[in-house]
Design an enzyme around this catalytic site. Structure first.
Site, PDB file in Angstrom:
ATOM      1  N   SER A 187      30.684  39.537  42.730  1.00  0.00           N
ATOM      2  CA  SER A 187      31.750  40.225  42.013  1.00  0.00           C
ATOM      3  C   SER A 187      31.222  41.258  41.025  1.00  0.00           C
ATOM      4  O   SER A 187      31.868  42.282  40.786  1.00  0.00           O
ATOM      5  CB  SER A 187      32.627  39.202  41.278  1.00  0.00           C
ATOM      6  OG  SER A 187      33.280  38.355  42.193  1.00  0.00           O
ATOM      7  N   HIS A 250      32.509  39.509  36.251  1.00  0.00           N
ATOM      8  CA  HIS A 250      33.539  40.472  36.644  1.00  0.00           C
ATOM      9  C   HIS A 250      33.669  41.568  35.584  1.00  0.00           C
ATOM     10  O   HIS A 250      33.654  42.767  35.895  1.00  0.00           O
ATOM     11  CB  HIS A 250      34.892  39.780  36.809  1.00  0.00           C
ATOM     12  CG  HIS A 250      34.917  38.735  37.879  1.00  0.00           C
ATOM     13  ND1 HIS A 250      34.253  37.529  37.779  1.00  0.00           N
ATOM     14  CD2 HIS A 250      35.554  38.707  39.081  1.00  0.00           C
ATOM     15  CE1 HIS A 250      34.467  36.814  38.857  1.00  0.00           C
ATOM     16  NE2 HIS A 250      35.258  37.499  39.666  1.00  0.00           N
TER      17      HIS A 250
END
Length: 303
Positions: A187, A250
């Site tokens: 991610s 993230h």
């Protein structure tokens, strides 16, 4: 009043005629270049990619030198490696990895683990391991859909720089803000690509297909919100028999993309090393990396 309306209609018509003329000229150039015979010379695909990836002022430069060589090797190779590792742990290891993260995967030499931070390769190799089908499918779909056209335009070296910058930023940020949790997934790299592309669309969305500029922003935001929701669920609402995973990668990957990624992707027709914005972004990124290394050695609660 009638004369005014006629004048407005005439202005609009002239504007539309100019757009149609430009479109016809581009179509003519494409036919002359490719002749409709060799798919590697036919620039129809490149023309579509240029509209989605580049502002109008540099599209012609891209189309003049666009080709399929080298192909988008980096993003395809990374995706194949991540899928291969997932299949290995899902099929050949005795665990229920198809559904969610299981204890077997926590013993992988690829996963980032706070207790094994001295094994420095884990700060990068964690991107190869994923916590279930939904996790890997989401990352693969996003990085292929966005990464392939980005690599067609900017080539593998630049896309790889942005992707790996997001991966490293993700693991280092996780080691600071969530220092007792493990980390898996690509991610950080995916969000770096999204962050760089998002900033380019935000700055140039009037030129990058105006009718769809806002729609693209909304689609990106929707994907980010849904993926972040899944990450937060894995972190705070994981089942009792599971293992919570950090989500800081993230956010850090997105910031890496919005700084380094934006600079790299906005320098299509310029020498990257001669752009002062690039060196400013690299200096800020390096300072954050040095602080993270210092934190992990001397201040981390995982010590």
């Amino acid at each position: 009043m009638a004369a005014d309306r006629d004048l407005e209609i005439e202005d609009v018509t002239l504007h539309l005629d100019g757009d149609m003329k430009r479109e016809l000229e581009e179509e003519k150039e494409m036919r002359e270049d490719g002749g409709g015979k060799d798919p590697f010379k036919n620039k129809k695909v490149h023309r579509v990619v240029s509209k989605w990836m580049l502002p109008e002022k540099v599209r012609r430069t891209y189309l003049e030198r666009a080709n399929c060589l080298p192909p988008p090797v980096f993003i395809i190779s990374i995706s194949i490696a991540e899928l291969a590792v997932f299949i290995y742990y899902a099929v050949w290891k005795p665990q229920k990895q198809w559904i969610t993260l299981d204890t077997g995967i926590l013993e992988s030499p690829f996963i980032y683990s706070p207790e094994k931070r001295e094994e420095a390769w884990r700060f990068i190799s964690y991107m190869l391991v994923h916590a279930g089908v939904q996790h890997i499918l989401g990352n693969l779909v996003m990085q292929l859909m966005l990464g392939i056209p980005l690599e067609m335009v900017h080539k593998g070296l630049r896309v790889g720089l942005v992707y790996l910058a997001g991966v490293i930023a993700g693991s280092l940020a996780s080691s600071i803000f969530d220092p007792l949790r493990c980390l898996v997934g690509a991610s950080g790299g995916v969000y770096a690509l999204m962050g760089g592309y998002f900033m380019n669309v935000l700055v140039n969305f009037r030129e990058m297909i105006p009718a769809f500029g806002i729609v693209r922003l909304l689609i990106i935001i929707l994907i980010i919100v849904s993926d972040m929701g899944f990450a937060l669920y894995r972190r705070f609402f994981v089942p009792a028999n599971g293992s919570p995973v950090s989500f800081a990668a993230h956010i850090a990957g997105g910031f890496a993309g919005m700084s380094i990624g934006y600079t790299v992707f906005s320098c299509f027709d310029k020498a990257l090393l001669k752009d002062p914005r690039f060196w400013i972004a690299i200096a800020a990124y390096s300072a954050c990396v040095l602080f993270a290394v210092f934190f992990n050695i001397f201040l981390s609660p995982a010590n």
